[in-house]
Motif scaffolding. Structure first.
Motif, PDB file in Angstrom:
ATOM      1  N   UNK A 118       8.075  48.959   9.945  1.00 20.32           N
ATOM      2  CA  UNK A 118       8.022  49.591  11.262  1.00 20.32           C
ATOM      3  C   UNK A 118       6.731  49.255  12.018  1.00 20.32           C
ATOM      4  N   UNK A 119       5.825  48.546  11.370  1.00 24.27           N
ATOM      5  CA  UNK A 119       4.600  48.076  12.028  1.00 24.27           C
ATOM      6  C   UNK A 119       4.385  46.619  11.644  1.00 24.27           C
ATOM      7  N   UNK A 120       3.613  45.871  12.430  1.00 21.96           N
ATOM      8  CA  UNK A 120       3.334  44.480  12.067  1.00 21.96           C
ATOM      9  C   UNK A 120       2.724  44.346  10.676  1.00 21.96           C
ATOM     10  N   UNK A 121       1.818  45.232  10.334  1.00 25.03           N
ATOM     11  CA  UNK A 121       1.168  45.145   9.023  1.00 25.03           C
ATOM     12  C   UNK A 121       2.173  45.353   7.891  1.00 25.03           C
ATOM     13  N   UNK A 122       3.078  46.329   8.060  1.00 22.38           N
ATOM     14  CA  UNK A 122       4.082  46.568   7.027  1.00 22.38           C
ATOM     15  C   UNK A 122       5.071  45.409   6.930  1.00 22.38           C
TER      16      UNK A 122
ATOM     17  N   UNK B  31      -1.318  41.058  18.506  1.00 26.65           N
ATOM     18  CA  UNK B  31      -1.496  40.747  17.099  1.00 26.65           C
ATOM     19  C   UNK B  31      -0.530  39.637  16.705  1.00 26.65           C
ATOM     20  N   UNK B  32      -0.934  38.856  15.721  1.00 20.38           N
ATOM     21  CA  UNK B  32      -0.051  37.792  15.247  1.00 20.38           C
ATOM     22  C   UNK B  32       0.063  37.858  13.726  1.00 20.38           C
ATOM     23  N   UNK B  33       1.254  37.470  13.233  1.00 18.61           N
ATOM     24  CA  UNK B  33       1.470  37.261  11.810  1.00 18.61           C
ATOM     25  C   UNK B  33       1.689  35.766  11.617  1.00 18.61           C
TER      26      UNK B  33
ATOM     27  N   UNK C 101       1.585  25.744  14.640  1.00 20.17           N
ATOM     28  CA  UNK C 101       2.343  26.513  13.655  1.00 20.17           C
ATOM     29  C   UNK C 101       3.135  27.616  14.344  1.00 20.17           C
ATOM     30  N   UNK C 102       4.251  27.987  13.705  1.00 19.28           N
ATOM     31  CA  UNK C 102       5.055  29.096  14.205  1.00 19.28           C
ATOM     32  C   UNK C 102       4.467  30.412  13.704  1.00 19.28           C
ATOM     33  N   UNK C 103       4.337  31.377  14.606  1.00 24.54           N
ATOM     34  CA  UNK C 103       3.809  32.696  14.267  1.00 24.54           C
ATOM     35  C   UNK C 103       4.667  33.762  14.932  1.00 24.54           C
ATOM     36  N   UNK C 104       4.410  35.021  14.561  1.00 24.79           N
ATOM     37  CA  UNK C 104       5.037  36.148  15.244  1.00 24.79           C
ATOM     38  C   UNK C 104       3.994  36.836  16.104  1.00 24.79           C
ATOM     39  N   UNK C 105       4.360  37.159  17.319  1.00 21.61           N
ATOM     40  CA  UNK C 105       3.442  37.762  18.283  1.00 21.61           C
ATOM     41  C   UNK C 105       3.920  39.179  18.607  1.00 21.61           C
ATOM     42  N   UNK C 106       2.991  40.143  18.593  1.00 23.22           N
ATOM     43  CA  UNK C 106       3.319  41.553  18.812  1.00 23.22           C
ATOM     44  C   UNK C 106       2.495  42.154  19.947  1.00 23.22           C
ATOM     45  N   UNK C 107       3.075  43.186  20.577  1.00 17.85           N
ATOM     46  CA  UNK C 107       2.371  44.015  21.563  1.00 17.85           C
ATOM     47  C   UNK C 107       1.605  43.175  22.565  1.00 17.85           C
ATOM     48  N   UNK C 108       2.315  42.276  23.222  1.00 16.71           N
ATOM     49  CA  UNK C 108       1.661  41.371  24.156  1.00 16.71           C
ATOM     50  C   UNK C 108       1.329  42.085  25.469  1.00 16.71           C
TER      51      UNK C 108
END
Length: 282
Positions: free
Chosen positions: A120-124, A207-209, A185-192
Motif C-alpha cells: 500500500x506504499x512504495x516502500x512496502x 519517489x522512485x523504485x 533504466x526502467x523505474x517506477x515513479x510515485x507521487x509526482x
C-alpha cells in the motif's frame, strides 16, 4: 447461414487434407468480417465427429490468436490501454498460446502471495518485490526476460517487465505509479508533483523504485532526466525487443506477426511487401 458456408462446413470432414484445409482457410477468412462463423464453431466443438471437433478446435485457436494480435495492435496505438492485458497478449503470441488460463492462474498466485503483505506504499511494494525474489536479468536477446509468464515463474526479467509487474501489483492495492525511464533504466515513479525552482522552471518531485538497483527506493534526483512512459509505449517497447529476437533467430513467422502488430495492420495483412529481405520480397 449462406449456401457457401454450409458447403464449406461439409468439406471440413473431407478425408483429403488439402480439401479440408482449403475449407478451413475460407471459413477463417469469412470469420474476419462476420461473427456467424464464431457462433457456428462454438456449436460444432461438441459435434459427434472426432474429425470435425478437431478441426473446429483448430479454427477456434486460430481465431483466438488473431483476436490477440488485433487487440495488441490496438493497444500500441491507445495511450491508456490495459498494461497487464497487453503484456499477456504479447506472451500468448510469442508462445503460441491463445489460452489465458495459464497466465491467469500464475498471476492470481502472485497476487495471493502479495496479499499477505499488501503493497500500500512504495516502500512496502519495493520490499515485497525483493522478498518475492524478483531480480533483473540482462540481455536483449533473451526473450524469456520479456514474456510475462516466464518472468513470473522464473522471478527473473528485464527491468521493463519487472517495473510493469510491480506497477500492476501496486495498482491492485490502490497504489498509483507510472513506469518511467531514468538513466537508461526502467523505474517506477510515485507521487509526482512539479515544484518551482529558483530559475522559475519546474522540477519533478517524487519517489522512485529501481528494479535494476535491487528494488532500492529513493527521491527523484535533482535535475533528473526522467521520462514518464504511457502504457502503449511500454507495450510497444516489449514487442519491439521480441521482434529483434525474432529477426536475430530468423523466425519469419514471429517477424510477420509482431511487425503486423507494431504497424497497426490487420492480422490478415501480408507484410511481404513491407518487410525487408529475407523476411519480405527482395
Amino acid at each position: 447461414m449462406t449456401p457457401k458456408t454450409v458447403a464449406l462446413l461439409k468439406l471440413l470432414e473431407d478425408s483429403d487434407a488439402r480439401v479440408s484445409s482449403s475449407a478451413m482457410s475460407e471459413l477463417l477468412t469469412i470469420a474476419a468480417s462476420s461473427a456467424e462463423i464464431t457462433n457456428i464453431l462454438a456449436e460444432l466443438q461438441e459435434a459427434s465427429s472426432p474429425t470435425l471437433r478437431r478441426r473446429t478446435h483448430q479454427m477456434q485457436a486460430i481465431l483466438r490468436m488473431r483476436g490477440s494480435r488485433n487487440s495488441l495492435a490496438s493497444r500500441m496505438f491507445t495511450k491508456h490501454s490495459n498494461l497487464l492485458q497487453g503484456l499477456a497478449e504479447i506472451h500468448s503470441i510469442w508462445n503460441d498460446d491463445p489460452q489465458s488460463a495459464y497466465l491467469s492462474d500464475i498471476w492470481s498466485g502472485l497476487v495471493a502471495k502479495t496479499r499477505k503483505r499488501p503493497p500500500v506504499t512504495p516502500r512496502k511494494l519495493a520490499a515485497g518485490m525483493k522478498s518475492l525474489g524478483f531480480a533483473v536479468g540482462e540481455g536483449l536477446l533473451d526473450p524469456d526476460l520479456y514474456c510475462l509468464g516466464a518472468v513470473i515463474e522464473d522471478l527473473v526479467g528485464s527491468d521493463a517487465l519487472l517495473a510493469s509487474i510491480a506497477k500492476e501489483l501496486g495498482r491492485m492495492f490502490g497504489l498509483k505509479s507510472a513506469v518511467a525511464m531514468l538513466n537508461g533504466h526502467f523505474v517506477l515513479l510515485f507521487a509526482v508533483t512539479r515544484a518551482a525552482t529558483p530559475h522559475s522552471k519546474k522540477a519533478l518531485v517524487g519517489r522512485i523504485i529501481s528494479p535494476s538497483e535491487g528494488w532500492t527506493i529513493s527521491d527523484v534526483p535533482p535535475k533528473a532526466d526522467i521520462k514518464i512512459l504511457s502504457t502503449d509505449q511500454v507495450i510497444t517497447y516489449v514487442a519491439s525487443v521480441l521482434l529483434t529476437n525474432a529477426i536475430y533467430s530468423e523466425e519469419p513467422r514471429y517477424v510477420q506477426i509482431l511487425s503486423t502488430c507494431l504497424t497497426g495492420r490487420d492480422s490478415l495483412t501480408n507484410m511481404s511487401n513491407i518487410l525487408p529481405y529475407p523476411f519480405g520480397r527482395k
